[in-house]
Write a protein that holds these residues in place. Sequence first.
Motif, PDB file in Angstrom:
ATOM      1  N   PRO A  68      13.703  43.901  75.117  1.00 14.39           N
ATOM      2  CA  PRO A  68      15.021  44.293  74.616  1.00 14.39           C
ATOM      3  C   PRO A  68      15.485  45.622  75.219  1.00 14.39           C
ATOM      4  O   PRO A  68      14.697  46.545  75.395  1.00 14.39           O
ATOM      5  CB  PRO A  68      14.799  44.429  73.102  1.00 14.39           C
ATOM      6  CG  PRO A  68      13.617  43.548  72.816  1.00 14.39           C
ATOM      7  CD  PRO A  68      12.740  43.670  74.039  1.00 14.39           C
TER       8      PRO A  68
ATOM      9  N   ARG B  43      16.605  46.012  78.245  1.00 12.79           N
ATOM     10  CA  ARG B  43      16.419  46.030  79.698  1.00 12.79           C
ATOM     11  C   ARG B  43      17.221  44.890  80.309  1.00 12.79           C
ATOM     12  O   ARG B  43      17.452  43.870  79.686  1.00 12.79           O
ATOM     13  CB  ARG B  43      14.941  45.838  80.036  1.00 12.79           C
ATOM     14  CG  ARG B  43      14.689  45.651  81.546  1.00 12.79           C
ATOM     15  CD  ARG B  43      13.246  45.392  81.870  1.00 12.79           C
ATOM     16  NE  ARG B  43      12.858  44.009  81.582  1.00 12.79           N
ATOM     17  CZ  ARG B  43      11.758  43.438  82.053  1.00 12.79           C
ATOM     18  NH1 ARG B  43      10.925  44.117  82.812  1.00 12.79           N
ATOM     19  NH2 ARG B  43      11.464  42.194  81.745  1.00 12.79           N
ATOM     20  N   ARG B  44      17.605  45.072  81.554  1.00 15.89           N
ATOM     21  CA  ARG B  44      18.099  43.965  82.377  1.00 15.89           C
ATOM     22  C   ARG B  44      17.143  43.881  83.554  1.00 15.89           C
ATOM     23  O   ARG B  44      16.815  44.889  84.181  1.00 15.89           O
ATOM     24  CB  ARG B  44      19.521  44.201  82.885  1.00 15.89           C
ATOM     25  CG  ARG B  44      20.559  44.266  81.794  1.00 15.89           C
ATOM     26  CD  ARG B  44      20.655  42.967  81.002  1.00 15.89           C
ATOM     27  NE  ARG B  44      21.700  43.028  80.002  1.00 15.89           N
ATOM     28  CZ  ARG B  44      21.544  43.474  78.767  1.00 15.89           C
ATOM     29  NH1 ARG B  44      20.364  43.923  78.364  1.00 15.89           N
ATOM     30  NH2 ARG B  44      22.551  43.492  77.927  1.00 15.89           N
TER      31      ARG B  44
ATOM     32  N   TYR C  49      18.052  49.989  82.854  1.00 15.64           N
ATOM     33  CA  TYR C  49      18.199  50.508  81.490  1.00 15.64           C
ATOM     34  C   TYR C  49      19.422  51.412  81.429  1.00 15.64           C
ATOM     35  O   TYR C  49      19.828  52.004  82.440  1.00 15.64           O
ATOM     36  CB  TYR C  49      16.979  51.344  81.087  1.00 15.64           C
ATOM     37  CG  TYR C  49      15.718  50.549  80.925  1.00 15.64           C
ATOM     38  CD1 TYR C  49      15.404  49.949  79.707  1.00 15.64           C
ATOM     39  CD2 TYR C  49      14.837  50.402  81.988  1.00 15.64           C
ATOM     40  CE1 TYR C  49      14.235  49.218  79.566  1.00 15.64           C
ATOM     41  CE2 TYR C  49      13.664  49.668  81.849  1.00 15.64           C
ATOM     42  CZ  TYR C  49      13.373  49.082  80.640  1.00 15.64           C
ATOM     43  OH  TYR C  49      12.216  48.358  80.496  1.00 15.64           O
TER      44      TYR C  49
ATOM     45  N   GLU D  90      17.281  40.111  79.662  1.00 14.70           N
ATOM     46  CA  GLU D  90      16.289  41.073  79.171  1.00 14.70           C
ATOM     47  C   GLU D  90      14.884  40.695  79.627  1.00 14.70           C
ATOM     48  O   GLU D  90      14.014  41.545  79.715  1.00 14.70           O
ATOM     49  CB  GLU D  90      16.323  41.153  77.646  1.00 14.70           C
ATOM     50  CG  GLU D  90      17.554  41.838  77.120  1.00 14.70           C
ATOM     51  CD  GLU D  90      17.535  42.037  75.616  1.00 14.70           C
ATOM     52  OE1 GLU D  90      16.947  41.205  74.876  1.00 14.70           O
ATOM     53  OE2 GLU D  90      18.124  43.026  75.164  1.00 14.70           O
TER      54      GLU D  90
END
Length: 186
Positions: free
Chosen positions: A91, A93-94, A112, A87
């Motif tokens: 929070p 997200r990658r 996302y 993340e």
Amino acid sequence: MTHYSPGGPIILAEHDAAWPDEFRREAGAISVALSDVTTAVHHIGSTAISGLVAKPVLDMLLVVPQLGLLDARSDRLAALGYEARGEFGIPGRRFFSRTIPQGIRTHQIHAYARGAEAVQRHLDFRDYLRAHPSVAIEYGRLKTRLAASFGADVEGYATAKTAFVREVERLAAAWRAARPGPDSAV
């Protein structure tokens, strides 16, 4: 050519006309690698806005059906040179980054799940600055001042931009909502 190295000073470059083509090449490679899960790949951030100074790092927005599907396939992005960073402070997200062996950051992916509020917010911000060059110029001036003030303090630089960015996001969402047509919402 100007480069940005994480941990080094914040470097801003004049807009490079090659950035859109580089985005298209990279988006194609990502789409192929994740063909079974990719919903969309968008060019975002300052490199996506003609005429705007930017850290010379291509930011991409990757939209997938579910983050778990992406997590299970992060090795495919690793094969393209991307490091999975989780993340990375946001929070939902990658974050993936590509830094070449010389220590130069070249690409970043913000991923996302489809329907995440952040997807629309990123696209609104980009589209608003593209449609409002005077606001993009103002943003560029702010970024230039802050880069000179913050040196290598990327977090301080980002925090100092927050009020401006949030105001543009607010204006951009209202602008999108007021526009007729199919692209008024993603």
